[in-house]
Design a protein around this motif. Sequence first.
Motif, PDB file in Angstrom:
ATOM      1  N   ASN A  31       1.090  -1.108   0.186  1.00 13.65           N
ATOM      2  CA  ASN A  31       0.045   0.132  -0.276  1.00 13.65           C
ATOM      3  C   ASN A  31       0.840   1.061  -0.201  1.00 13.65           C
ATOM      4  O   ASN A  31       1.806   1.442  -0.022  1.00 13.65           O
ATOM      5  CB  ASN A  31      -1.495   0.128   1.530  1.00 13.65           C
ATOM      6  CG  ASN A  31      -0.598   0.085   2.957  1.00 13.65           C
ATOM      7  OD1 ASN A  31       1.244   0.296   2.819  1.00 13.65           O
ATOM      8  ND2 ASN A  31      -1.456  -0.315   3.498  1.00 13.65           N
ATOM      9  N   GLU A  32      -0.063   2.563   0.070  1.00  9.85           N
ATOM     10  CA  GLU A  32       1.302   3.637   0.355  1.00  9.85           C
ATOM     11  C   GLU A  32       2.460   3.885   1.557  1.00  9.85           C
ATOM     12  O   GLU A  32       3.678   3.991   0.635  1.00  9.85           O
ATOM     13  CB  GLU A  32      -0.238   4.815  -0.171  1.00  9.85           C
ATOM     14  CG  GLU A  32       0.587   6.029  -0.541  1.00  9.85           C
ATOM     15  CD  GLU A  32       1.001   6.305  -1.832  1.00  9.85           C
ATOM     16  OE1 GLU A  32       2.354   6.698  -2.070  1.00  9.85           O
ATOM     17  OE2 GLU A  32       0.434   5.995  -2.497  1.00  9.85           O
ATOM     18  N   ALA A  35       4.674   1.473  -0.040  1.00  8.50           N
ATOM     19  CA  ALA A  35       5.572   2.176  -1.135  1.00  8.50           C
ATOM     20  C   ALA A  35       6.526   3.397  -1.080  1.00  8.50           C
ATOM     21  O   ALA A  35       7.208   3.561  -1.482  1.00  8.50           O
ATOM     22  CB  ALA A  35       4.274   2.268  -1.940  1.00  8.50           C
ATOM     23  N   GLU A  36       6.473   4.173  -0.343  1.00 10.61           N
ATOM     24  CA  GLU A  36       7.009   5.605  -0.281  1.00 10.61           C
ATOM     25  C   GLU A  36       8.156   4.793   0.998  1.00 10.61           C
ATOM     26  O   GLU A  36       8.676   5.479   0.480  1.00 10.61           O
ATOM     27  CB  GLU A  36       5.799   5.971   1.059  1.00 10.61           C
ATOM     28  CG  GLU A  36       5.127   7.316   0.214  1.00 10.61           C
ATOM     29  CD  GLU A  36       4.562   7.935   1.162  1.00 10.61           C
ATOM     30  OE1 GLU A  36       4.252   7.812   2.153  1.00 10.61           O
ATOM     31  OE2 GLU A  36       2.932   8.438   0.786  1.00 10.61           O
ATOM     32  N   GLU A  87       2.359   1.450 -11.261  1.00 13.17           N
ATOM     33  CA  GLU A  87       0.404   1.049 -11.174  1.00 13.17           C
ATOM     34  C   GLU A  87       0.687   3.056 -10.847  1.00 13.17           C
ATOM     35  O   GLU A  87      -0.168   4.108 -11.117  1.00 13.17           O
ATOM     36  CB  GLU A  87      -0.181   1.148 -10.682  1.00 13.17           C
ATOM     37  CG  GLU A  87      -1.101   0.391 -11.189  1.00 13.17           C
ATOM     38  CD  GLU A  87      -2.041   0.260 -10.507  1.00 13.17           C
ATOM     39  OE1 GLU A  87      -3.740  -0.023 -10.228  1.00 13.17           O
ATOM     40  OE2 GLU A  87      -1.980  -1.256  -9.832  1.00 13.17           O
ATOM     41  N   LYS A  88       1.503   3.562  -9.924  1.00 15.96           N
ATOM     42  CA  LYS A  88       1.572   4.796  -9.469  1.00 15.96           C
ATOM     43  C   LYS A  88       1.773   5.288 -10.265  1.00 15.96           C
ATOM     44  O   LYS A  88       1.277   6.926 -10.125  1.00 15.96           O
ATOM     45  CB  LYS A  88       1.734   4.287  -7.796  1.00 15.96           C
ATOM     46  CG  LYS A  88       1.870   5.612  -7.083  1.00 15.96           C
ATOM     47  CD  LYS A  88       2.844   5.723  -6.245  1.00 15.96           C
ATOM     48  CE  LYS A  88       2.756   6.774  -5.808  1.00 15.96           C
ATOM     49  NZ  LYS A  88       4.089   6.967  -3.973  1.00 15.96           N
ATOM     50  N   GLN A  89       2.564   5.115 -11.007  1.00 11.98           N
ATOM     51  CA  GLN A  89       3.236   6.523 -12.062  1.00 11.98           C
ATOM     52  C   GLN A  89       2.821   6.782 -13.301  1.00 11.98           C
ATOM     53  O   GLN A  89       2.992   7.404 -13.971  1.00 11.98           O
ATOM     54  CB  GLN A  89       4.871   5.545 -12.239  1.00 11.98           C
ATOM     55  CG  GLN A  89       5.835   6.045 -11.164  1.00 11.98           C
ATOM     56  CD  GLN A  89       7.143   5.629 -11.284  1.00 11.98           C
ATOM     57  OE1 GLN A  89       7.446   4.675 -12.671  1.00 11.98           O
ATOM     58  NE2 GLN A  89       8.100   5.090 -10.845  1.00 11.98           N
ATOM     59  N   GLU A  90       1.647   5.695 -13.387  1.00 13.01           N
ATOM     60  CA  GLU A  90       0.886   5.950 -14.714  1.00 13.01           C
ATOM     61  C   GLU A  90      -0.189   6.659 -14.538  1.00 13.01           C
ATOM     62  O   GLU A  90      -0.396   7.077 -13.818  1.00 13.01           O
ATOM     63  CB  GLU A  90       0.099   4.708 -14.810  1.00 13.01           C
ATOM     64  CG  GLU A  90       1.186   3.611 -15.282  1.00 13.01           C
ATOM     65  CD  GLU A  90       0.173   2.129 -15.470  1.00 13.01           C
ATOM     66  OE1 GLU A  90      -0.980   1.731 -15.595  1.00 13.01           O
ATOM     67  OE2 GLU A  90       1.035   1.187 -16.456  1.00 13.01           O
ATOM     68  N   PHE A 130       3.098  -2.385  -7.482  1.00 15.56           N
ATOM     69  CA  PHE A 130       2.186  -0.955  -7.099  1.00 15.56           C
ATOM     70  C   PHE A 130       3.231   0.698  -7.543  1.00 15.56           C
ATOM     71  O   PHE A 130       2.282   1.265  -8.051  1.00 15.56           O
ATOM     72  CB  PHE A 130       2.668  -1.183  -5.735  1.00 15.56           C
ATOM     73  CG  PHE A 130       1.769  -0.068  -4.862  1.00 15.56           C
ATOM     74  CD1 PHE A 130       0.090  -0.950  -4.821  1.00 15.56           C
ATOM     75  CD2 PHE A 130       1.756   1.180  -4.331  1.00 15.56           C
ATOM     76  CE1 PHE A 130      -0.240   0.500  -3.845  1.00 15.56           C
ATOM     77  CE2 PHE A 130       1.451   2.233  -3.918  1.00 15.56           C
ATOM     78  CZ  PHE A 130       0.509   1.364  -3.980  1.00 15.56           C
ATOM     79  N   LEU A 131       4.498   0.223  -7.573  1.00 10.53           N
ATOM     80  CA  LEU A 131       4.876   1.978  -7.825  1.00 10.53           C
ATOM     81  C   LEU A 131       4.672   2.149  -9.872  1.00 10.53           C
ATOM     82  O   LEU A 131       4.644   3.052  -9.802  1.00 10.53           O
ATOM     83  CB  LEU A 131       6.600   1.652  -7.776  1.00 10.53           C
ATOM     84  CG  LEU A 131       6.681   1.239  -6.649  1.00 10.53           C
ATOM     85  CD1 LEU A 131       8.278   1.454  -5.815  1.00 10.53           C
ATOM     86  CD2 LEU A 131       6.145   3.291  -5.507  1.00 10.53           C
ATOM     87  N   GLU A 171      10.139   3.240  -1.683  1.00  5.59           N
ATOM     88  CA  GLU A 171      10.990   3.989  -2.864  1.00  5.59           C
ATOM     89  C   GLU A 171      12.266   4.908  -1.406  1.00  5.59           C
ATOM     90  O   GLU A 171      13.321   6.089  -2.531  1.00  5.59           O
ATOM     91  CB  GLU A 171      10.116   5.122  -2.366  1.00  5.59           C
ATOM     92  CG  GLU A 171       9.580   4.928  -3.834  1.00  5.59           C
ATOM     93  CD  GLU A 171       8.193   6.236  -4.635  1.00  5.59           C
ATOM     94  OE1 GLU A 171       7.283   5.854  -6.075  1.00  5.59           O
ATOM     95  OE2 GLU A 171       7.307   6.647  -3.957  1.00  5.59           O
TER      96      GLU A 171
END
Length: 243
Positions: A49-50, A53-54, A240-243, A237-238, A57
């Motif tokens: 989840n967020e 993922a953060e 998809e987040k950038q799309e 997940f990352l 990163e």
Amino acid sequence: MKANSRVPRMLGRVVKFTFTCFVFLVCGIVLWRVFTSGDPAAIKRMSVNEPLAEAYEQYGEDLILQYQPLQTSITRGEHNSGYFGITQTLFIPQANQVQIVFRYNNSTLRHLQRDYNLSELPEKALCHFDVTLVKTTDLTPEIEEDYKDTSTFTTERYYPSANVVRETTSLYTYYRYTFDGVAVEEDTLGIFVDIYYNQAIAYEEEAYGRICIYNAYYYDWKTYKWSRADREAIEAFLAEKQE
């Protein structure tokens, strides 16, 4: 005489054949239990989840993934022995996150029917249990001798995030829960998984089942090793987040 002598031999062969079949049957049942007891692949993989993922990163594969060996992985009380189990715990301190894999077998639903006097056997396809984390914090950490005195600590309850993963096998029902905002600090005494029947939730009363997943006094941390599936889940997940 010859006919009579054949009878014991025939009986011996029948007994031997029956015994051999019984041995193969037992071995087959054992092997079936072994191969159907492992966690499904979707449950083994980390949920992303967020917050996770953060943290990934920022830290990449230097992200700390750890766990404590459980004192017991199943409930062992007189009223709930074997009802519930935790097959995996994962603490991610840089994300303030905990993930667990919660499991129960089909017989637990029969116990649930009996324990709560339900008119019908609960359906396996439905969710029947409320699962939360409870953290106990020591109010007097400077006094080591009073760690069992409940009057000297406070408790805080954490609820799972929305990304719950559920899987079933012929024997078990699995849930992978993610809890955000959970930090293990110097004054943290323990973290427990509390299980309640979701039609009779009363947090002020004893839980239907409780399993300790962190104990400040007994076990050191063990490192969790990244799996290929874990990496793929985070990268997906990352992406998809950038799309």
